[in-house]
Design a protein around this motif. Structure first.
Motif, PDB file in Angstrom:
ATOM      1  N   ASN A  91      48.215  -0.791 -45.224  1.00 42.54           N
ATOM      2  CA  ASN A  91      47.732  -1.238 -43.914  1.00 42.54           C
ATOM      3  C   ASN A  91      48.719  -2.188 -43.235  1.00 42.54           C
ATOM      4  O   ASN A  91      48.882  -2.142 -42.015  1.00 42.54           O
ATOM      5  CB  ASN A  91      46.363  -1.903 -44.049  1.00 42.54           C
ATOM      6  CG  ASN A  91      45.281  -0.906 -44.404  1.00 42.54           C
ATOM      7  OD1 ASN A  91      45.444   0.304 -44.242  1.00 42.54           O
ATOM      8  ND2 ASN A  91      44.172  -1.407 -44.911  1.00 42.54           N
ATOM      9  N   LEU A  92      49.357  -3.049 -44.011  1.00 43.97           N
ATOM     10  CA  LEU A  92      50.351  -3.957 -43.437  1.00 43.97           C
ATOM     11  C   LEU A  92      51.570  -3.195 -42.924  1.00 43.97           C
ATOM     12  O   LEU A  92      52.127  -3.541 -41.885  1.00 43.97           O
ATOM     13  CB  LEU A  92      50.763  -5.025 -44.450  1.00 43.97           C
ATOM     14  CG  LEU A  92      49.711  -6.078 -44.777  1.00 43.97           C
ATOM     15  CD1 LEU A  92      50.205  -6.994 -45.896  1.00 43.97           C
ATOM     16  CD2 LEU A  92      49.330  -6.885 -43.549  1.00 43.97           C
ATOM     17  N   ALA A  99      50.493  -1.814 -39.701  1.00 43.59           N
ATOM     18  CA  ALA A  99      50.374  -2.892 -38.713  1.00 43.59           C
ATOM     19  C   ALA A  99      51.730  -3.289 -38.164  1.00 43.59           C
ATOM     20  O   ALA A  99      51.865  -3.572 -36.971  1.00 43.59           O
ATOM     21  CB  ALA A  99      49.678  -4.105 -39.333  1.00 43.59           C
ATOM     22  N   ASN A 100      52.740  -3.301 -39.008  1.00 44.84           N
ATOM     23  CA  ASN A 100      54.078  -3.691 -38.563  1.00 44.84           C
ATOM     24  C   ASN A 100      54.679  -2.715 -37.559  1.00 44.84           C
ATOM     25  O   ASN A 100      55.609  -3.068 -36.833  1.00 44.84           O
ATOM     26  CB  ASN A 100      55.005  -3.876 -39.767  1.00 44.84           C
ATOM     27  CG  ASN A 100      54.716  -5.158 -40.495  1.00 44.84           C
ATOM     28  OD1 ASN A 100      54.272  -6.148 -39.911  1.00 44.84           O
ATOM     29  ND2 ASN A 100      54.945  -5.154 -41.798  1.00 44.84           N
ATOM     30  N   LEU A 101      54.143  -1.515 -37.504  1.00 45.54           N
ATOM     31  CA  LEU A 101      54.626  -0.529 -36.533  1.00 45.54           C
ATOM     32  C   LEU A 101      53.985  -0.723 -35.157  1.00 45.54           C
ATOM     33  O   LEU A 101      54.464  -0.180 -34.167  1.00 45.54           O
ATOM     34  CB  LEU A 101      54.340   0.893 -37.036  1.00 45.54           C
ATOM     35  CG  LEU A 101      55.022   1.286 -38.343  1.00 45.54           C
ATOM     36  CD1 LEU A 101      54.547   2.674 -38.778  1.00 45.54           C
ATOM     37  CD2 LEU A 101      56.531   1.248 -38.195  1.00 45.54           C
ATOM     38  N   GLU A 102      52.906  -1.503 -35.130  1.00 43.02           N
ATOM     39  CA  GLU A 102      52.170  -1.744 -33.880  1.00 43.02           C
ATOM     40  C   GLU A 102      52.987  -2.665 -32.969  1.00 43.02           C
ATOM     41  O   GLU A 102      53.424  -3.733 -33.378  1.00 43.02           O
ATOM     42  CB  GLU A 102      50.814  -2.383 -34.187  1.00 43.02           C
ATOM     43  CG  GLU A 102      50.000  -2.712 -32.977  1.00 43.02           C
ATOM     44  CD  GLU A 102      49.650  -1.510 -32.134  1.00 43.02           C
ATOM     45  OE1 GLU A 102      49.896  -1.578 -30.906  1.00 43.02           O
ATOM     46  OE2 GLU A 102      49.146  -0.508 -32.676  1.00 43.02           O
ATOM     47  N   ARG A 161      48.435  -6.022 -33.582  1.00 45.72           N
ATOM     48  CA  ARG A 161      49.110  -6.228 -34.861  1.00 45.72           C
ATOM     49  C   ARG A 161      48.455  -7.378 -35.632  1.00 45.72           C
ATOM     50  O   ARG A 161      48.185  -7.276 -36.817  1.00 45.72           O
ATOM     51  CB  ARG A 161      50.603  -6.496 -34.643  1.00 45.72           C
ATOM     52  CG  ARG A 161      51.383  -6.594 -35.942  1.00 45.72           C
ATOM     53  CD  ARG A 161      52.891  -6.648 -35.739  1.00 45.72           C
ATOM     54  NE  ARG A 161      53.300  -7.662 -34.787  1.00 45.72           N
ATOM     55  CZ  ARG A 161      53.990  -7.420 -33.671  1.00 45.72           C
ATOM     56  NH1 ARG A 161      54.336  -6.185 -33.362  1.00 45.72           N
ATOM     57  NH2 ARG A 161      54.336  -8.397 -32.873  1.00 45.72           N
ATOM     58  N   PHE A 162      48.139  -8.480 -34.941  1.00 50.97           N
ATOM     59  CA  PHE A 162      47.465  -9.613 -35.555  1.00 50.97           C
ATOM     60  C   PHE A 162      46.131  -9.184 -36.153  1.00 50.97           C
ATOM     61  O   PHE A 162      45.790  -9.543 -37.286  1.00 50.97           O
ATOM     62  CB  PHE A 162      47.256 -10.739 -34.533  1.00 50.97           C
ATOM     63  CG  PHE A 162      46.357 -11.829 -35.032  1.00 50.97           C
ATOM     64  CD1 PHE A 162      46.840 -12.798 -35.903  1.00 50.97           C
ATOM     65  CD2 PHE A 162      45.023 -11.868 -34.648  1.00 50.97           C
ATOM     66  CE1 PHE A 162      45.996 -13.791 -36.385  1.00 50.97           C
ATOM     67  CE2 PHE A 162      44.180 -12.863 -35.124  1.00 50.97           C
ATOM     68  CZ  PHE A 162      44.666 -13.827 -35.996  1.00 50.97           C
ATOM     69  N   GLU A 163      45.358  -8.418 -35.388  1.00 45.42           N
ATOM     70  CA  GLU A 163      44.043  -7.960 -35.864  1.00 45.42           C
ATOM     71  C   GLU A 163      44.181  -7.074 -37.102  1.00 45.42           C
ATOM     72  O   GLU A 163      43.404  -7.199 -38.052  1.00 45.42           O
ATOM     73  CB  GLU A 163      43.297  -7.203 -34.762  1.00 45.42           C
ATOM     74  CG  GLU A 163      42.683  -8.099 -33.727  1.00 45.42           C
ATOM     75  CD  GLU A 163      41.653  -9.068 -34.311  1.00 45.42           C
ATOM     76  OE1 GLU A 163      40.829  -8.656 -35.164  1.00 45.42           O
ATOM     77  OE2 GLU A 163      41.682 -10.248 -33.930  1.00 45.42           O
ATOM     78  N   GLU A 165      42.641  -7.977 -40.704  1.00 45.29           N
ATOM     79  CA  GLU A 165      41.726  -7.043 -41.364  1.00 45.29           C
ATOM     80  C   GLU A 165      42.205  -6.693 -42.772  1.00 45.29           C
ATOM     81  O   GLU A 165      41.403  -6.612 -43.709  1.00 45.29           O
ATOM     82  CB  GLU A 165      41.579  -5.772 -40.540  1.00 45.29           C
ATOM     83  CG  GLU A 165      40.760  -5.936 -39.289  1.00 45.29           C
ATOM     84  CD  GLU A 165      40.770  -4.686 -38.407  1.00 45.29           C
ATOM     85  OE1 GLU A 165      41.164  -3.597 -38.881  1.00 45.29           O
ATOM     86  OE2 GLU A 165      40.393  -4.812 -37.234  1.00 45.29           O
ATOM     87  N   ALA A 166      43.503  -6.486 -42.933  1.00 45.01           N
ATOM     88  CA  ALA A 166      44.057  -6.137 -44.248  1.00 45.01           C
ATOM     89  C   ALA A 166      43.883  -7.289 -45.229  1.00 45.01           C
ATOM     90  O   ALA A 166      43.486  -7.084 -46.386  1.00 45.01           O
ATOM     91  CB  ALA A 166      45.534  -5.764 -44.111  1.00 45.01           C
ATOM     92  N   LYS A 167      44.146  -8.509 -44.790  1.00 44.00           N
ATOM     93  CA  LYS A 167      44.012  -9.672 -45.668  1.00 44.00           C
ATOM     94  C   LYS A 167      42.552  -9.930 -46.023  1.00 44.00           C
ATOM     95  O   LYS A 167      42.229 -10.254 -47.164  1.00 44.00           O
ATOM     96  CB  LYS A 167      44.624 -10.911 -45.015  1.00 44.00           C
ATOM     97  CG  LYS A 167      46.132 -10.856 -44.962  1.00 44.00           C
ATOM     98  CD  LYS A 167      46.690 -12.102 -44.301  1.00 44.00           C
ATOM     99  CE  LYS A 167      48.200 -12.077 -44.269  1.00 44.00           C
ATOM    100  NZ  LYS A 167      48.742 -13.300 -43.653  1.00 44.00           N
ATOM    101  N   VAL A 168      41.668  -9.799 -45.056  1.00 43.69           N
ATOM    102  CA  VAL A 168      40.241 -10.011 -45.297  1.00 43.69           C
ATOM    103  C   VAL A 168      39.716  -8.961 -46.280  1.00 43.69           C
ATOM    104  O   VAL A 168      38.960  -9.285 -47.204  1.00 43.69           O
ATOM    105  CB  VAL A 168      39.448 -10.000 -43.963  1.00 43.69           C
ATOM    106  CG1 VAL A 168      37.958  -9.811 -44.205  1.00 43.69           C
ATOM    107  CG2 VAL A 168      39.708 -11.287 -43.194  1.00 43.69           C
TER     108      VAL A 168
END
Length: 160
Positions: A52-53, A56-59, A65-67, A71-74
């Motif tokens: 997921n990270l 996210a880095n491609l966003e 990207r923050f969201e 979400e991945a960390k949570v």
């Protein structure tokens, strides 16, 4: 020295109690039961989080990207929680909701889950990982409602 003297994966799959505190730092009767970062559940969640990270880095949109990162960390932290003493029913979606509303819990769960000594001790003893001095402390929903009207009205029940 015997093989049983070493930390084992089996011990990482047993939960310990992580005490919850009010936003002011006062102890409550509530806790989260958390697994070790060596647990099977966390290993699978961590693998998913890494995927997921990467996505996210491609966003390009910073907010999106923050969201995605949050979400991945949570989700990874929620995978460590296997029970609680809060009033509402325990389930992973409710844990994720709590962690989004009380993000300081993500760090506290991570610290406790990373402390292998907590899981090596016999039984499911309480974690000594209290609120960080700068975090404002953890909060239980029940205790937080009494302390602040701005907090969520949802509380969680202890897992049977």
């Amino acid at each position: 020295m015997k093989a049983s003297d070493f930390y084992t994966r089996e011990k990482g799959n047993k939960g310990v109690k992580l005490p919850l505190y009010t936003p002011e730092g006062a102890a409550t009767e509530h806790y989260l039961e958390v697994l070790s970062v060596d647990s099977d559940a966390f290993q699978m969640a961590q693998s998913e989080m890494q995927r997921n990270l990467a996505t996210a880095n491609l966003e390009e949109d910073k907010t999106k990207r923050f969201e995605l990162v949050r979400e991945a960390k949570v989700a990874a932290a929620a995978a460590l929680v296997i029970g609680w003493s809060l009033e509402d029913d325990f389930n992973q979606e409710a844990v994720k909701e709590l962690l989004v509303e009380a993000p300081q819990l993500v760090d506290q769960i991570d610290r406790a889950a990373s402390n292998r000594a907590l899981f090596f001790a016999s039984g499911s003893k309480s974690s000594s990982t209290g609120p960080a001095a700068s975090s404002g402390s953890t909060k239980s929903r029940k205790g937080a409602k009494k302390a602040s009207a701005s907090n969520s009205s949802r509380s969680k029940k202890q897992q049977a």
